[in-house]
Write an enzyme that holds these catalytic residues in place. Structure first.
Site, PDB file in Angstrom:
ATOM      1  N   SER A  88       0.783  -3.972  -6.038  1.00  0.00           N
ATOM      2  CA  SER A  88       1.017  -3.013  -4.953  1.00  0.00           C
ATOM      3  C   SER A  88       0.432  -1.628  -5.227  1.00  0.00           C
ATOM      4  CB  SER A  88       2.519  -2.904  -4.678  1.00  0.00           C
ATOM      5  OG  SER A  88       3.207  -2.683  -5.875  1.00  0.00           O
ATOM      6  N   THR A 206       4.786   1.010  -3.927  1.00  0.00           N
ATOM      7  CA  THR A 206       4.238   2.314  -4.286  1.00  0.00           C
ATOM      8  C   THR A 206       4.890   2.941  -5.514  1.00  0.00           C
ATOM      9  OG1 THR A 206       3.887   2.691  -1.962  1.00  0.00           O
ATOM     10  CG2 THR A 206       3.995   4.648  -3.343  1.00  0.00           C
ATOM     11  N   THR A 224      -0.718   3.972  -4.092  1.00  0.00           N
ATOM     12  CA  THR A 224      -0.345   2.638  -3.597  1.00  0.00           C
ATOM     13  C   THR A 224      -1.554   1.904  -3.022  1.00  0.00           C
ATOM     14  OG1 THR A 224       1.226   1.490  -2.140  1.00  0.00           O
ATOM     15  CG2 THR A 224       0.139   3.407  -1.229  1.00  0.00           C
ATOM     16  N   ARG A 234      -5.556   0.949   8.230  1.00  0.00           N
ATOM     17  CA  ARG A 234      -4.176   1.459   8.272  1.00  0.00           C
ATOM     18  C   ARG A 234      -3.906   2.370   7.064  1.00  0.00           C
ATOM     19  NH1 ARG A 234       0.555   1.390   4.746  1.00  0.00           N
ATOM     20  NH2 ARG A 234       2.396   1.463   6.053  1.00  0.00           N
ATOM     21  N   THR A 257       9.047   5.515  -0.892  1.00  0.00           N
ATOM     22  CA  THR A 257       8.469   4.183  -0.949  1.00  0.00           C
ATOM     23  C   THR A 257       9.071   3.374   0.187  1.00  0.00           C
ATOM     24  OG1 THR A 257       8.150   2.240  -2.374  1.00  0.00           O
ATOM     25  CG2 THR A 257      10.237   3.398  -2.595  1.00  0.00           C
ATOM     26  N   GLY A 258       8.411   2.300   0.550  1.00  0.00           N
ATOM     27  CA  GLY A 258       8.917   1.476   1.640  1.00  0.00           C
ATOM     28  C   GLY A 258       7.966   1.488   2.819  1.00  0.00           C
TER      29      GLY A 258
END
Ligand code: SD4
Length: 347
Positions: A88, A206, A224, A234, A257-258
């Protein structure tokens, strides 16, 4: 004056001031402002997820020698960036839906300088390119082809970031081509290891890292490969100053993060720092930001969404909070090296 001599001079000066109970050097024009950290726990570095532990260890090597927080966070996040087993961040990151590994990163220092790259391909250390943007251009953010051109012109090398494992998984994914942002919620199937137990350490997101150095200065970095199998082009929250990362040397620093889209909508990390300015401690500030995301969403959508915030204030106090269970963060200072499970809004 040599670094060592200036450091010795600084140490003697800081000891004297600490003994006198003063918290700040008076300064006039032209003199550096030197803030003495009021926490006995500084320097300190904190970062997202349990893989943050290895990154913190690298950052600590800089901090323990009274190095600058900016150097510490760059050094720290380069560890997961170069780790091909981390799918990631950086090398080995999961690609977009067309098979391109595109990286997002940003960095911010104690003076409010910042640099960022988004949708950058072929470069193992986007964080260092972001720092180059900050230090060697008049801009904050470079994206895509332009960011790559800039990196190549500044000594970075073009490499293939798509590992065999990530390529094979992407090809599997193509069979259904169903985009589902990773939730990284405890016990989600994709977090399970081969033995079926939860907690596959390779499945994380991330890295966001913030640090307070011995000089009392804050800096942060965030890097990330973004959401796996995202649309081409994106960009998430991670390279957006204020969303994925924010540092205010008077108050504190925060990172996230997320699912980046949720963080961008509330300019999350800036919000966390502003909440700390209003007097909330780091965990309370992260919680409020998470609650704001929840308030703007629907139960149906929230069920599939993970967002975690992590914050550090000027005193060296830290805290994190997430929408769902499963968000961990790593902490390293002179007293401890630990991974914490963050509290969450939903269980
Ligand atoms: C993004 N926030 O690109 C990043 C990725 C991440 O959990 O942290 N995923 O939206």
């Amino acid at each position: 004056m040599s670094d060592r001599r200036s450091f010795l001079k600084f140490s003697v000066l800081t000891s004297a001031l600490l003994a006198s109970g003063k918290n700040l050097f008076a300064h006039s024009h032209g003199e550096p402002k030197i803030t003495i950290p009021s926490s006995k726990d500084s320097p300190i570095v904190i970062s997202t997820w349990d893989f943050g532990k290895a990154a913190n260890a690298a950052a600590w090597e800089v901090l323990k020698r009274n190095g600058r927080a900016l150097d510490a966070v760059e050094t720290g996040v380069k560890i997961p960036e170069a780790d091909p087993t981390n799918q990631s961040v950086g090398l080995g990151g999961r690609p977009d839906r067309d098979g391109h590994v595109t990286l997002d990163a940003c960095i911010m220092d104690e003076k409010g300088n910042c640099g960022s790259v988004a949708c950058l391909e072929h470069i193992v250390h986007p964080i260092s390119v972001a720092r180059n943007v900050m230090e060697n251009t008049k801009h904050v953010m470079l994206v895509g082809e332009g960011a790559l051109q800039f990196a190549l012109a500044n000594g970075f090398h073009k490499e293939n970031l798509l590992t065999a494992k990530s390529e094979q998984e992407w090809k599997e994914w193509l069979k259904e081509s169903k985009y589902e942002p990773h939730k990284n919620i405890e016990n989600e199937p994709y977090r399970k290891g081969k033995d079926g137990k939860a907690g596959d350490k390779n499945n994380h997101d991330t890295i966001g890292m913030v640090a307070l150095d011995a000089n009392g200065d804050l800096s942060g970095a965030c890097t990330t490969s973004g959401m796996a199998y995202k649309m081409r082009g994106r960009v998430g929250d991670s390279p957006i100053i204020g969303a994925g990362l924010f540092v205010d040397n008077e108050v504190g620093a925060a990172t996230s993060t997320g699912v980046g889209e949720e963080v961008i909508r509330i300019v999350g990390s800036h919000l966390v720092v502003e909440l700390m300015r209003q007097g909330l401690n780091p965990e309370q500030a992260c919680k409020k930001a998470v609650e704001r995301i929840a308030a703007r969403s629907t139960p149906e959508k929230l069920k599939d969404t993970q967002v975690g915030f992590l914050a550090l204030n000027k005193k060296g106090e830290f805290g994190g909070f997430a929408l769902q269970t499963g968000f961990s963060f790593a902490v390293k200072n002179g007293n401890e090296e630990k991974v914490y499970e963050a509290k969450s809004l939903f269980n």
